[in-house]
Design a protein around this motif. Sequence first.
Motif, PDB file in Angstrom:
ATOM      1  N   GLN A   2       0.795  -1.187   0.020  1.00  0.00           N
ATOM      2  CA  GLN A   2       0.028  -0.089   0.091  1.00  0.00           C
ATOM      3  C   GLN A   2       0.662   1.108   0.099  1.00  0.00           C
ATOM      4  O   GLN A   2       1.898   1.338   0.733  1.00  0.00           O
ATOM      5  CB  GLN A   2      -0.840  -0.142   1.272  1.00  0.00           C
ATOM      6  N   GLN A   4       0.977   5.361   0.728  1.00  0.00           N
ATOM      7  CA  GLN A   4       0.312   6.528   1.295  1.00  0.00           C
ATOM      8  C   GLN A   4       0.929   7.909   0.973  1.00  0.00           C
ATOM      9  O   GLN A   4       2.069   8.079   1.181  1.00  0.00           O
ATOM     10  CB  GLN A   4       0.212   6.294   2.765  1.00  0.00           C
ATOM     11  N   SER A   6       1.110  12.064   0.894  1.00  0.00           N
ATOM     12  CA  SER A   6       0.790  12.868   1.712  1.00  0.00           C
ATOM     13  C   SER A   6       1.665  14.440   1.397  1.00  0.00           C
ATOM     14  O   SER A   6       2.486  14.127   0.606  1.00  0.00           O
ATOM     15  CB  SER A   6       1.110  12.556   3.337  1.00  0.00           C
ATOM     16  N   CYS A  21       5.447   9.878  -0.198  1.00  0.00           N
ATOM     17  CA  CYS A  21       4.905   8.613  -0.658  1.00  0.00           C
ATOM     18  C   CYS A  21       5.491   7.521   0.159  1.00  0.00           C
ATOM     19  O   CYS A  21       6.776   7.039  -0.033  1.00  0.00           O
ATOM     20  CB  CYS A  21       5.044   8.151  -2.010  1.00  0.00           C
ATOM     21  N   TYR A  91      -0.373  11.675  -7.711  1.00  0.00           N
ATOM     22  CA  TYR A  91      -0.312  10.319  -7.176  1.00  0.00           C
ATOM     23  C   TYR A  91       0.703   9.551  -7.163  1.00  0.00           C
ATOM     24  O   TYR A  91       1.541   9.975  -8.129  1.00  0.00           O
ATOM     25  CB  TYR A  91      -1.609   9.463  -8.033  1.00  0.00           C
ATOM     26  N   TYR A 110       1.359  -0.574  -8.242  1.00  0.00           N
ATOM     27  CA  TYR A 110       0.452  -0.051  -6.973  1.00  0.00           C
ATOM     28  C   TYR A 110       0.375   1.488  -6.798  1.00  0.00           C
ATOM     29  O   TYR A 110       1.340   2.176  -7.693  1.00  0.00           O
ATOM     30  CB  TYR A 110       1.616  -0.332  -5.709  1.00  0.00           C
ATOM     31  N   TRP A 111      -0.862   1.824  -6.607  1.00  0.00           N
ATOM     32  CA  TRP A 111      -1.097   3.213  -6.530  1.00  0.00           C
ATOM     33  C   TRP A 111      -1.570   3.738  -5.316  1.00  0.00           C
ATOM     34  O   TRP A 111      -2.435   3.169  -4.436  1.00  0.00           O
ATOM     35  CB  TRP A 111      -2.066   3.611  -7.655  1.00  0.00           C
ATOM     36  N   GLY A 112      -0.889   5.074  -4.952  1.00  0.00           N
ATOM     37  CA  GLY A 112      -1.611   5.470  -3.811  1.00  0.00           C
ATOM     38  C   GLY A 112      -2.920   6.354  -3.902  1.00  0.00           C
ATOM     39  O   GLY A 112      -3.593   6.369  -5.002  1.00  0.00           O
ATOM     40  N   GLN A 113      -3.369   6.958  -2.898  1.00  0.00           N
ATOM     41  CA  GLN A 113      -4.749   7.385  -2.802  1.00  0.00           C
ATOM     42  C   GLN A 113      -4.880   8.960  -3.540  1.00  0.00           C
ATOM     43  O   GLN A 113      -5.933   9.394  -3.712  1.00  0.00           O
ATOM     44  CB  GLN A 113      -5.417   7.610  -1.647  1.00  0.00           C
ATOM     45  N   GLY A 114      -3.739   9.550  -3.486  1.00  0.00           N
ATOM     46  CA  GLY A 114      -3.546  10.835  -4.069  1.00  0.00           C
ATOM     47  C   GLY A 114      -3.707  11.835  -2.885  1.00  0.00           C
ATOM     48  O   GLY A 114      -4.112  11.889  -1.940  1.00  0.00           O
ATOM     49  N   THR A 115      -2.908  13.294  -3.184  1.00  0.00           N
ATOM     50  CA  THR A 115      -3.109  14.264  -2.474  1.00  0.00           C
ATOM     51  C   THR A 115      -3.152  15.482  -3.192  1.00  0.00           C
ATOM     52  O   THR A 115      -2.445  15.601  -4.253  1.00  0.00           O
ATOM     53  CB  THR A 115      -1.515  14.352  -1.514  1.00  0.00           C
TER      54      THR A 115
END
Length: 121
Positions: A2, A4, A6, A21, A91, A110-115
């Motif tokens: 995962q 994350q 920010s 990230c 992302y 894999y991709w993060g949720q974006g900020t």
Amino acid sequence: VQLQASGGGLVQIGDSLRLSCAASGRTYTTGWFRQAPGKEREFVAAISWRDDDTRYADSVKGRSTISRDNAKSTVYLQMNGLTPEDTAVYYCAASSRSAVPSTNSRIYDYWGQGTQVTVSS
């Protein structure tokens, strides 16, 4: 794994931001992409696992630096001289096998949720 992302926020023209990230496991090439409202997602920067190879989009080259701290499983994107054209959701993405930084989003598993980054004029 995962991811994350920010570090986004609302800033003024000319300001700087450092995006982070954090990965929950081992990753190889890691990249940043962004998507502005009404536009397609675009490549921003990428870095190899060994931190010895980087790639940048022309739009951020010279005012952005991507780096990584493998001990912390974290990749950073330092962006300076921000303009309204940098406003987008950013992302992070990571590959489970590729050692070469790539602009092609298809190599990232894999991709993060974006900020959100918003540059106000």
